[in-house]
Write a protein that holds these residues in place. Structure first.
Motif: not given
Length: 469
Positions: A269-273, A333-336, A371-373
């Motif tokens: 999902v992170h790669r797609a975003l 952009r991440v989930h958050g 950051s996705p982290l």
């Protein structure tokens, strides 16, 4: 204050989705009222402004109207009260619970024009846009004739399930702008790791300077065969506690395989975003600012929760280490607001839900890249919670605490390995950044538990101690 506003001032604070609990209400104003259905029953969308301690927040109310004394018994729990509207006494109620009226929402969404999320096509004939607009994503067909049912257990929104096909999430607290849940889910529409989006409802809300198209609700695929990630993890922990002599790897309900697959799905999902939406990097200077904001939250939290003080040195050390990172940090952009309650396991694999971020934060803040982290840290904290919450108030807590730590660590490691294998940044190679995000999340949890569940305060405090060990 009108009769309706007086009724709402009593009813809204008692709803689970009201975010201002514990603070006195100073003003209640129906800022806009948009009729969708006239007659009996009637249906309107209200935007209600609540003033508390000098600040104003907005909430959406889907208002049903029927002649006084005619509300059906099965809707009695949704009643707001009786007031004079249009010269006659009417019973007003939360129409989310009325399938007769909510079926009309699905009809409107099915008939809506197709457009991209965030696009605002002109009204037919070049006139003004209608105050409430029904939009549908291109190529997304919506069937009708389904009866709705309100999902139970939600805290900040209200979701209606239509048959076995759709779920309509109504955003109760409104911030001007495109809701990130709609924006990110639409960007991920082709991904197998999200529930397919179909349509949405919007209106205009003022941001103080202009009227901004604002998401009221979004329609998605209903994951009818899904099991909540938190439930699955909690079941695994429960099985292990029933056999405390076993290691987590030997217990029948070992969750590590699922945690690893969840890590891989998160990375996908992170790669797609990152492909679909803009990306950037934080310079070392920006990282120092980020660390400074974390230190500021720590100071405020320590002032409010004295139990956090013994851990202040460890937390400050982690943030100061982040400030010393001298390499740019990729952001996107991440989930958050990522945790086990935001994912479900279906027959086909893991699916991520609820991309709106923290509902208490303005939309503009939630749309900022990070950051996705940050998402990785959120899920790691969730494993700690799943392991520890069942020990709250238990006489067996001292005996089972090592088992809880072992379960959490096994699943944290599995998730991180799956995330790296799935193409995400390897958490093991970015411990300074990950540790800072995880501590920052734990500080947030300390504040939350102190204000809402004091008996759970030891969960984040013990996690901070374990991370520091």
């Amino acid at each position: 204050m009108t009769q309706l506003e007086e009724l709402l001032s009593d009813w809204i604070p008692r709803q689970r989705w009201f975010a201002g609990k514990g603070k006195p209400i100073e003003t209640v104003t129906v800022r806009t009222e948009h009729p969708l259905v006239s007659g009996d029953p009637g249906l309107s969308v209200l935007v209600v402004e609540i003033g508390q301690r000098g600040s104003v927040s907005r909430y959406q109310v889907l208002l049903g109207l029927r002649p006084a004394g005619t509300l059906r018994e099965e809707l009695a729990h949704a009643a707001i009260g009786v007031c004079r509207l249009g010269g006659a006494p009417r019973t007003v109620y939360d129409a989310s619970h009325d399938p007769e009226l909510t079926s009309l929402l699905l009809d409107r969404l099915s008939a809506a024009d197709g457009c991209g999320a965030g696009a605002h096509p002109p009204a037919e004939g070049g006139g003004p846009r209608p105050p409430v607009r029904f939009r549908r994503l291109p190529e997304a067909a919506v069937s009708t004739g389904h009866r709705s049912l309100v999902l139970k257990g939600e805290q900040s929104n209200t979701s209606l399930v239509y048959g076995e096909d759709y779920v309509l999430k109504s955003f109760r607290r409104l911030w001007p702008g495109l809701n990130p849940d709609l924006e990110l889910t639409a960007a991920l529409a082709e991904s197998p790791y999200v529930a397919r989006p179909y349509a949405w409802i919007e209106t205009d809300v003022s941001d103080g300077e202009r009227s901004v198209p604002t998401t009221l609700a979004m329609l998605q695929e209903y994951m009818r065969s899904a099991t909540d990630g938190w439930v699955l993890a909690a079941t695994s922990v429960r099985d292990l506690y029933a056999n405390p002599g076993l290691s987590p790897a030997d217990a029948g309900g070992d969750f590590a395989g699922e945690a690893e697959r969840l890590g891989a799905a998160t990375a996908a999902v992170h790669r797609a975003l990152a492909r679909e939406l803009p990306t950037d990097v934080l310079s070392p200077g920006a990282l120092r600012e980020l660390a400074g904001s974390m230190l500021g939250r720590l100071r405020r939290a320590t002032a409010e929760v004295p139990e956090l003080q013994p851990y202040g040195g460890v937390l400050r050390g982690a943030y100061e280490a982040l400030a010393r990172v001298d390499e740019p940090l990729p952001i996107q952009r991440v989930h958050g607001d990522y945790h086990l309650g935001q994912v479900v396991r279906t027959d086909a694999g893991w699916v991520l839900l609820d991309f709106e971020g923290e509902p208490a934060a303005p939309v503009e803040e939630r749309r900022r890249p990070s950051s996705p982290l940050r998402d990785v840290a959120g899920m790691l904290r969730s494993f700690d919670y799943a392991a520890r919450y069942q020990l709250v108030g238990s006489s067996s807590a001292p005996e089972l605490a090592p088992t809880a730590r072992a379960w959490a660590q096994r699943n944290r490691d599995a998730f991180s390995a799956g995330y790296a294998f799935g193409g995400g940044v390897d958490p093991e190679k970015h411990q300074t950044v990950l540790r800072a995000f995880e501590y920052d999340k734990a500080v947030y949890e300390v504040l939350y538990e102190a204000h809402n569940r004091p008996s759970w305060l030891r969960i984040p405090l013990d996690s901070i101690a374990a991370l520091a060990a």
